[in-house]
Motif scaffolding. Structure first.
Motif, PDB file in Angstrom:
ATOM      1  N   ALA A 120     -12.528  10.753  -7.590  1.00  0.00           N
ATOM      2  CA  ALA A 120     -13.034  12.060  -8.020  1.00  0.00           C
ATOM      3  C   ALA A 120     -14.552  12.001  -7.869  1.00  0.00           C
ATOM      4  CB  ALA A 120     -12.614  12.385  -9.450  1.00  0.00           C
ATOM      5  N   ASP A 121     -15.266  11.804  -8.974  1.00  0.00           N
ATOM      6  CA  ASP A 121     -16.701  11.575  -8.885  1.00  0.00           C
ATOM      7  C   ASP A 121     -17.015  10.110  -8.600  1.00  0.00           C
ATOM      8  OD1 ASP A 121     -15.541  11.127 -11.408  1.00  0.00           O
ATOM      9  OD2 ASP A 121     -17.502  11.054 -12.366  1.00  0.00           O
ATOM     10  N   GLN A 122     -15.968   9.264  -8.718  1.00  0.00           N
ATOM     11  CA  GLN A 122     -16.075   7.839  -8.415  1.00  0.00           C
ATOM     12  C   GLN A 122     -14.671   7.297  -8.161  1.00  0.00           C
ATOM     13  OE1 GLN A 122     -17.721   6.528 -12.213  1.00  0.00           O
ATOM     14  NE2 GLN A 122     -15.719   5.801 -12.861  1.00  0.00           N
ATOM     15  N   LEU A 123     -14.582   6.034  -7.824  1.00  0.00           N
ATOM     16  CA  LEU A 123     -13.288   5.401  -7.606  1.00  0.00           C
ATOM     17  C   LEU A 123     -12.679   5.016  -8.955  1.00  0.00           C
ATOM     18  CD1 LEU A 123     -11.200   4.203  -5.595  1.00  0.00           C
ATOM     19  CD2 LEU A 123     -12.504   2.070  -5.683  1.00  0.00           C
ATOM     20  N   TYR A 124     -11.443   5.480  -9.196  1.00  0.00           N
ATOM     21  CA  TYR A 124     -10.787   5.201 -10.470  1.00  0.00           C
ATOM     22  C   TYR A 124      -9.629   4.203 -10.331  1.00  0.00           C
ATOM     23  CZ  TYR A 124     -13.376   8.951 -12.745  1.00  0.00           C
ATOM     24  OH  TYR A 124     -14.383   9.727 -13.266  1.00  0.00           O
ATOM     25  N   GLU A 125      -8.913   4.258  -9.230  1.00  0.00           N
ATOM     26  CA  GLU A 125      -7.789   3.350  -9.015  1.00  0.00           C
ATOM     27  C   GLU A 125      -7.779   2.893  -7.563  1.00  0.00           C
ATOM     28  OE1 GLU A 125      -5.547   2.216 -11.153  1.00  0.00           O
ATOM     29  OE2 GLU A 125      -5.906   3.489 -12.909  1.00  0.00           O
ATOM     30  N   ALA A 126      -7.419   1.636  -7.349  1.00  0.00           N
ATOM     31  CA  ALA A 126      -7.287   1.118  -5.986  1.00  0.00           C
ATOM     32  C   ALA A 126      -6.236   0.016  -5.995  1.00  0.00           C
ATOM     33  CB  ALA A 126      -8.615   0.592  -5.463  1.00  0.00           C
ATOM     34  N   SER A 127      -5.140   0.240  -5.309  1.00  0.00           N
ATOM     35  CA  SER A 127      -4.070  -0.746  -5.280  1.00  0.00           C
ATOM     36  C   SER A 127      -4.233  -1.682  -4.083  1.00  0.00           C
ATOM     37  CB  SER A 127      -2.710  -0.051  -5.203  1.00  0.00           C
ATOM     38  OG  SER A 127      -2.558   0.615  -3.957  1.00  0.00           O
ATOM     39  N   ALA A 139       1.849   4.267  -7.412  1.00  0.00           N
ATOM     40  CA  ALA A 139       0.895   5.262  -6.924  1.00  0.00           C
ATOM     41  C   ALA A 139       1.215   6.648  -7.471  1.00  0.00           C
ATOM     42  CB  ALA A 139       0.890   5.288  -5.395  1.00  0.00           C
ATOM     43  N   VAL A 140       2.493   7.001  -7.471  1.00  0.00           N
ATOM     44  CA  VAL A 140       2.906   8.312  -7.987  1.00  0.00           C
ATOM     45  C   VAL A 140       2.634   8.404  -9.487  1.00  0.00           C
ATOM     46  CG1 VAL A 140       4.838   9.909  -8.303  1.00  0.00           C
ATOM     47  CG2 VAL A 140       4.657   8.580  -6.195  1.00  0.00           C
ATOM     48  N   GLU A 141       2.947   7.343 -10.206  1.00  0.00           N
ATOM     49  CA  GLU A 141       2.672   7.308 -11.646  1.00  0.00           C
ATOM     50  C   GLU A 141       1.178   7.467 -11.930  1.00  0.00           C
ATOM     51  OE1 GLU A 141       5.670   4.714 -14.187  1.00  0.00           O
ATOM     52  OE2 GLU A 141       4.953   3.567 -12.457  1.00  0.00           O
ATOM     53  N   ASP A 142       0.350   6.811 -11.120  1.00  0.00           N
ATOM     54  CA  ASP A 142      -1.099   6.879 -11.314  1.00  0.00           C
ATOM     55  C   ASP A 142      -1.621   8.298 -11.109  1.00  0.00           C
ATOM     56  OD1 ASP A 142      -1.224   4.203 -11.893  1.00  0.00           O
ATOM     57  OD2 ASP A 142      -1.922   3.587  -9.906  1.00  0.00           O
TER      58      ASP A 142
END
Length: 275
Positions: A120-127, A139-142
């Motif tokens: 969004a304004d930054q990276l929040y999740e990365a698998s 990924a869908v849950e996130d």
């Protein structure tokens, strides 16, 4: 697992592995992936793979990439600013979750590496890249659990982050409503970029609503105004200009794209566009 998440997973899994997409080898067949391809030389490439004829013709180095050398690195990035918290049929964020599931299951089915990021304004999740079905579920849950309200989508930060993080050439899907100042040129030089635009028909063709109070889901600021014909005319022109600029950029930079509305079936739309 949340019931809504479970529904999305079961639905898209059936579409990808069932009759809808099951008769096809991969959702990712097409330009650059079925046959050998040429791409611009990137620092670190084997100089022995330079195509000197094409290099001389175009004035810059190109290398040959062969199908047997390829294991696709499928990266899906969900851009979840506050503007995705909207929809007259379904929330745009729900459609984004379905898109992520469709692309993820297609990658796993094709034995390709799949990874997912939330920005969004930054990276929040990365698998981490994976070939396991669990990575798609996660990924869908996130996406479903992420709260976009109060977050502004920053494409400049997105491009910089992906440019620094993605060392390996990737099939990069960016899923967003694509409104704002956007330039994906830097990413398109190294990666095969595919833009998935998620919109609601009403936001492109709204009706007169009269005097009312609205809330900006990115800034959380509220404002009052008369949504009359003159206001709508200016709004539609601004959105049209935004999209025209975006389409010209995509064409110039070789970026494929698909627009999916909240009343449409994401898997069918993606399959049609990517074939």
């Amino acid at each position: 697992m949340n019931k809504a998440v479970k529904k999305i997973i079961l639905k898209t899994k059936k579409q990808v592995y069932g009759d809808m997409l099951g008769n096809n080898a991969s959702l990712f067949q097409g330009e650059g992936f079925e046959f050998a391809e040429l791409r611009e030389y990137v620092y670190g490439d084997d100089v022995r793979k330079i195509d000197w004829k094409t290099t001389a013709k175009l004035g810059k180095p190109f290398v040959k990439i062969y199908k047997e050398e390829r294991e696709l690195n499928v990266v899906v990035v969900s851009m979840l600013g506050g503007s995705v918290y909207f929809g007259t049929v379904k929330q745009k964020s729900d459609i984004i979750a379905e898109v992520v599931a469709t692309l993820g299951f297609s990658a796993v089915k094709n034995s390709d590496l799949f990874s997912h990021m939330i920005f969004a304004d930054q990276l929040y999740e990365a698998s981490k890249a994976s070939k396991k079905l669990f990575s798609v579920h996660k990924a869908v849950e996130d996406v479903y659990a992420f709260d976009p309200i109060g977050k502004e989508g920053d494409f400049s930060a997105l491009v910089e982050t992906l440019h620094n993080r993605l060392k390996k050439k990737s099939l990069l899907f960016i899923v967003s409503d694509f409104v704002g100042d956007i330039d994906l040129k830097l990413l398109s030089k190294k990666h095969d970029v595919f833009a998935v635009m998620v919109r609601d028909r009403f936001e492109e063709n709204p009706s007169e609503l009269g005097y009312l109070r609205l809330i900006d889901m990115e800034s959380k600021q509220s404002f009052e105004g008369d949504v009359n014909s003159a206001t709508l005319k200016n709004y539609k022109k601004a959105l049209h200009d935004n999209d025209e600029k975006l389409y010209k950029q995509f064409k110039k930079q070789g970026i494929r794209f698909s627009k999916i509305y909240t009343h449409e079936e994401p898997a069918l739309k993606l399959m049609k566009r990517m074939r």
